[in-house]
Structure formats: structure tokens, C-alpha cells
Design an enzyme around this catalytic site. Structure first.
Site, PDB file in Angstrom:
ATOM      1  N   SER A  93       2.037   4.613   7.014  1.00  0.00           N
ATOM      2  CA  SER A  93       1.756   5.408   5.817  1.00  0.00           C
ATOM      3  C   SER A  93       3.030   5.821   5.085  1.00  0.00           C
ATOM      4  O   SER A  93       3.754   4.988   4.573  1.00  0.00           O
ATOM      5  CB  SER A  93       0.918   6.614   6.225  1.00  0.00           C
ATOM      6  OG  SER A  93       0.507   7.338   5.114  1.00  0.00           O
ATOM      7  N   ASP A 231       2.390   6.069  -1.562  1.00  0.00           N
ATOM      8  CA  ASP A 231       3.060   5.972  -0.266  1.00  0.00           C
ATOM      9  C   ASP A 231       2.916   4.521   0.239  1.00  0.00           C
ATOM     10  O   ASP A 231       2.372   3.667  -0.472  1.00  0.00           O
ATOM     11  CB  ASP A 231       2.483   6.997   0.722  1.00  0.00           C
ATOM     12  CG  ASP A 231       1.053   6.701   1.111  1.00  0.00           C
ATOM     13  OD1 ASP A 231       0.340   6.065   0.316  1.00  0.00           O
ATOM     14  OD2 ASP A 231       0.637   7.078   2.228  1.00  0.00           O
ATOM     15  N   ASP A 233       1.072   2.843   2.308  1.00  0.00           N
ATOM     16  CA  ASP A 233      -0.230   2.173   2.447  1.00  0.00           C
ATOM     17  C   ASP A 233      -1.198   2.537   1.324  1.00  0.00           C
ATOM     18  O   ASP A 233      -2.379   2.193   1.388  1.00  0.00           O
ATOM     19  CB  ASP A 233      -0.845   2.461   3.819  1.00  0.00           C
ATOM     20  CG  ASP A 233      -1.206   3.936   3.998  1.00  0.00           C
ATOM     21  OD1 ASP A 233      -0.511   4.785   3.423  1.00  0.00           O
ATOM     22  OD2 ASP A 233      -2.184   4.214   4.708  1.00  0.00           O
ATOM     23  N   ASP A 235      -2.850   5.040   0.229  1.00  0.00           N
ATOM     24  CA  ASP A 235      -4.015   5.924   0.234  1.00  0.00           C
ATOM     25  C   ASP A 235      -3.684   7.216  -0.523  1.00  0.00           C
ATOM     26  O   ASP A 235      -4.560   7.999  -0.838  1.00  0.00           O
ATOM     27  CB  ASP A 235      -4.541   6.223   1.649  1.00  0.00           C
ATOM     28  CG  ASP A 235      -3.487   6.793   2.579  1.00  0.00           C
ATOM     29  OD1 ASP A 235      -2.296   6.828   2.208  1.00  0.00           O
ATOM     30  OD2 ASP A 235      -3.862   7.193   3.702  1.00  0.00           O
TER      31      ASP A 235
HETATM   32 MG    MG Z   1      -0.794   6.891   3.581  1.00  0.00          MG
END
Ligand code: MG
Length: 438
Positions: A93, A231, A233, A235
Site C-alpha cells: 500500500s 498511494d 495500490d 485504494d
Molecule cells: Mg493502499
């Protein structure tokens, strides 16, 4: 300290989080949930290695692994939801480049809830994995999840004018989705750090304000309507307004919460106890109800499901749009901000200015005895909200003291209408915490 933290297993790649662990974690999910399992990863240098190990573990337990390649976490989650299969994402992440992580996803697209992680941990430690006979070993399948994800996002948005947007992918998984989402919405897109690169050569994967100088400048130079950064990844999404000012994450959370409550003429908004009071203020004013949870996105999603919430999210750029996916979604956040600007006809800076302003101070103190702190906080503050440590609300601010879920520290959060009030509350919290820990 437990293996599974607030968001799955995390550690430095090839040291704390090894290929052997990834192999066993693949076996764990296939033992828990036999059948097809989707797997994806972010752009980190260690991700393909760890993903391969997860895949081997899944197949050795007799399940088929569906390799989705590199993709944002929410794109894998959306694929899981659509195909009703569980999934695994290899990502750390927002953590620095040397880290990686492994996170399990449910068939409904949500992250594993706490009790599911605990069960996974029991299987991991006992090593009681399913083992397939030679002729029952799983197959390696491949598919892609980006197109379906992007389609689902752009389908719900209609824009009458052309917008200019700068997107900072931070060399992470959003390189494959966010510029495409914006192009498909007929925006003029200016993308930076938009090639996948696991060395993260320009900025850290965590999109905090000090990392976003380039984005701020590009928004102003390009005369964009706003800028957005993700960020590693994708999300999470954070925003910069048309003047190049960073939009505090809590203000964006409040803006979106207000939008959803107004649209639904009421409804429940779920957020952790660490979120700014500005969220509660706007939700109440719009006729909605706020429900607080412990810190961590899986528990926010779980409570959203239980309470049939209209919206939820964290004050770190993690916004959850439940009609789409019960998980934080950086790509959808972009689409919703565009929709919000379109429907209100206001500039992003004007929308942010309507959100009440609070001052927040955060700090931490070493704390090795989590249980002792929790019971002392219950004695010290019997009236407080004890869902995660102790949150004490006052007319003009609040104080939260909680042990971290992942590190041997206690965190203090203080918020006030003025900086002085925030400082007072913070110092009071620090004094009490030090006394308790002595
Ligand atoms: Mg993340």
C-alpha cells in the site's frame, strides 16, 4: 504482535516477509476457501516474486489461481465481487519501497474482516493446510481486471463539460487505471509519475502533502480543475484544489459524506474514531447519522455492511462507495469528485471552504503493554467511547488515546476549534498517558 495487522501481513520484503511466508499464505486462503482464487500485485520490485509464491501455495492446496497481473487493490476487489471468488493482493500500500504485504479479499470484494484474519492466522501457525494429490493440483489461469473496473467507474458518471485534471500515480498500480478513467470521462489529462516503477524514484508511495510539490505545481501550471495523487495500490486518493492547495483528507471525507447524505436524504456514514469532527458536523447537518468504529478499513467496511451505510471512509484518503464496492477506492474517488464539481458548479476550493475547520495534533508514545493501557483508559475515562482506546468528546473538540494495532506505541489525537484548544487537549492527553504508563 500478531501476524495480521490492520491491513493484512506487512514487512520488509525478503527479510520479514519472505517467499516461504507468501507460499504458506497462499496455502492458507486455499485451505479456507477452496475453489478459484484471484491474485494481483502492485508495482513493487518484490511483488512478482511474492505473488508467484502465493500462486504456488494456492495451487498446491488444490485450488486454481487466477493471475490478474499488476492492478490496483480495488480493481482486484471489484473482480472478486463480480466473479464471487476470493482474492489475494500483494502490496504494501503506502509503505516505503522496501516493504511488501499480503492481504486477503472476500467473495463480496471486501477485505477480510478481523475474525477472518484471525482464523487465517490460526491455520498459518498450525500449518494444517490442504495438500492436493499429484493429479489434483490446481491450475494457473490468467485474466485481467482493469477493464471491467474502469468500465464500472465511468458508467456511473456523466459530465457536461470538459475538465482538466492532473494525476500523480506515484509510479504505483494506478498507472494502469486512473489516467484511463480520466480519459474515458473525456477529461484533459496530465499525468505525472505514471509509469510503473517499483523503485518509486520520485516520491514515497504514501501521498502525504510534503510529497506532492510536483503535483501542486502542475495543477497551477496546467490551470487544472484539480489534481489527484494515489498511494502504491490506489485504494487511496488525495486531492489538490485548482489553486494548488492540498485538500486535507478529513475535509474530502466530509465533503463526500455530505454529498451522499444529501443525495440519499439521510443515511448512515461510518468512519473511525480518529476522524475529524468536521465529518460528524456535516453529516448531522445534512440529516444523516454518524457511526464510529475502531481504526482500520476492514472494520469500517464491516460496519457499513451491517448498518447498510450510504457512505464511509477514513481520514487518510480512503473513501468507500458501497453501491460500487465495499472497500476503499482511489479510482472511484476521482469519478465522484468530478461528479460533485459538475453537480454543484463550484470549484473544489469553494467546496472545501464550506467544510468546518478544526485543528488536529497527533503524536505517539512508546507503549509495550496494550492490555494494561486499555484497562487503565476505561478506569480513567468511564464515560468515553471505548471502541478503540478512549475517545473523549467535548463541546469544542475531542481527545483520543489508543494503542497502535501494529506497533508498540500509543497514539494521541487531539482536535479543537482553535489551535490553542487542540494544544491544550493534546498536552492533557500526553500528561494522562504518561501517568498511566508509569
Ligand atoms: Mg493502499
Amino acid at each position: 504482535m500478531s501476524l495480521f495487522g490492520t491491513n493484512g501481513v506487512r514487512g520488509t520484503a525478503n527479510e520479514e516477509l519472505t517467499a516461504e511466508m507468501a507460499l504458506d499464505l497462499g496455502r492458507v486462503i486455499a485451505t479456507l476457501k477452496p475453489g478459484k482464487i484471484a491474485v494481483a500485485c502492485d508495482t513493487r520490485i518484490s511483488s512478482q516474486m511474492l505473488k508467484s509464491a502465493v500462486v504456488a501455495g494456492i495451487m498446491s492446496a488444490g485450488s486454481d489461481a487466477v493471475d490478474l497481473g499488476i492492478a490496483p487493490t480495488p480493481a482486484l476487489q471489484f473482480y472478486c465481487k463480480r466473479n464471487r471468488i476470493p482474492g489475494v493482493v500483494v502490496t504494501a500500500s503506502h509503505n516505503p519501497r522496501e516493504y511488501n504485504g499480503i492481504k486477503f479479499v472476500q467473495e463480496n470484494g471486501a477485505e477480510f474482516f478481523r475474525e477472518m484474519d484471525e482464523e487465517s492466522e490460526r491455520i498459518y501457525l498450525s500449518k494444517k493446510f490442504r495438500v492436493a494429490k499429484w493429479n489434483e493440483i490446481g491450475k494457473l489461469l490468467s485474466d485481467e481486471c482493469v477493464e471491467g473496473y474502469v468500465n464500472a467507474i465511468v458508467e456511473g458518471v456523466s459530465l457536461d463539460r470538459k475538465y482538466r485534471v492532473v494525476v500523480d500515480c506515484g509510479n504505483g498500480a494506478s498507472c494502469f487505471t486512473s489516467p484511463e478513467i480520466l480519459r474515458r470521462l473525456d477529461c484533459e489529462v496530465y499525468s505525472i509519475n505514471s509509469h510503473p516503477d517499483g523503485r518509486f524514484p520520485v516520491r514515497n508511495p504514501e501521498p502525504v502533502e510534503k510529497e506532492l510539490g510536483l503535483l501542486k505545481k502542475a495543477v497551477v501550471d496546467f490551470k487544472a480543475d484539480f489534481g489527484v495523487a494515489h498511494d502504491g495500490d490506489a485504494d487511496r486518493a488525495v486531492f489538490v484544489d485548482e489553486k494548488g492547495n492540498f485538500v486535507p483528507e478529513d475535509a474530502m471525507l466530509a465533503l463526500m459524506a455530505k454529498y451522499y447524505v444529501e443525495k440519499n436524504k439521510g443515511g448512515i456514514v461510518v468512519t473511525p474514531v480518529s476522524s475529524s469532527r468536521c465529518v460528524e458536523d456535516v453529516v448531522r447537518e445534512a440529516g444523516g447519522e454518524i457511526v464510529y468504529t475502531a481504526v482500520g478499513s476492514p472494520v469500517v467496511a464491516k460496519v457499513m455492511l451491517e448498518k447498510k451505510a450510504v457512505f464511509g471512509g477514513e481520514g487518510n484518503g480512503g473513501l468507500i462507495f458501497p453501491e460500487h464496492l465495499l472497500a476503499r477506492d482511489g479510482g472511484m474517488s476521482i469519478a465522484k469528485v468530478l461528479q460533485l464539481i459538475e453537480e454543484t458548479g463550484k470549484k473544489l476550493s469553494e467546496l472545501v471552504a464550506e467544510i468546518p475547520r478544526y485543528y488536529t495534533i497527533k503524536g505517539k508514545v512508546e507503549c509495550r503493554n496494550r492490555e494494561k493501557l486499555l484497562s487503565a483508559l476505561k478506569k480513567e475515562f468511564p464515560e468515553a467511547n471505548h471502541i478503540d482506546g478512549a475517545r473523549i468528546d467535548f463541546e469544542d473538540g475531542w481527545l483520543l488515546i489508543r494503542p497502535s494495532g501494529t506497533e508498540p506505541i500509543a497514539r494521541i489525537y487531539a482536535e479543537g476549534k482553535t489551535r490553542q484548544r487542540a494544544e491544550e487537549l493534546y498536552n492533557e492527553g500526553l500528561r494522562i498517558l504518561k501517568r498511566i504508563l508509569e
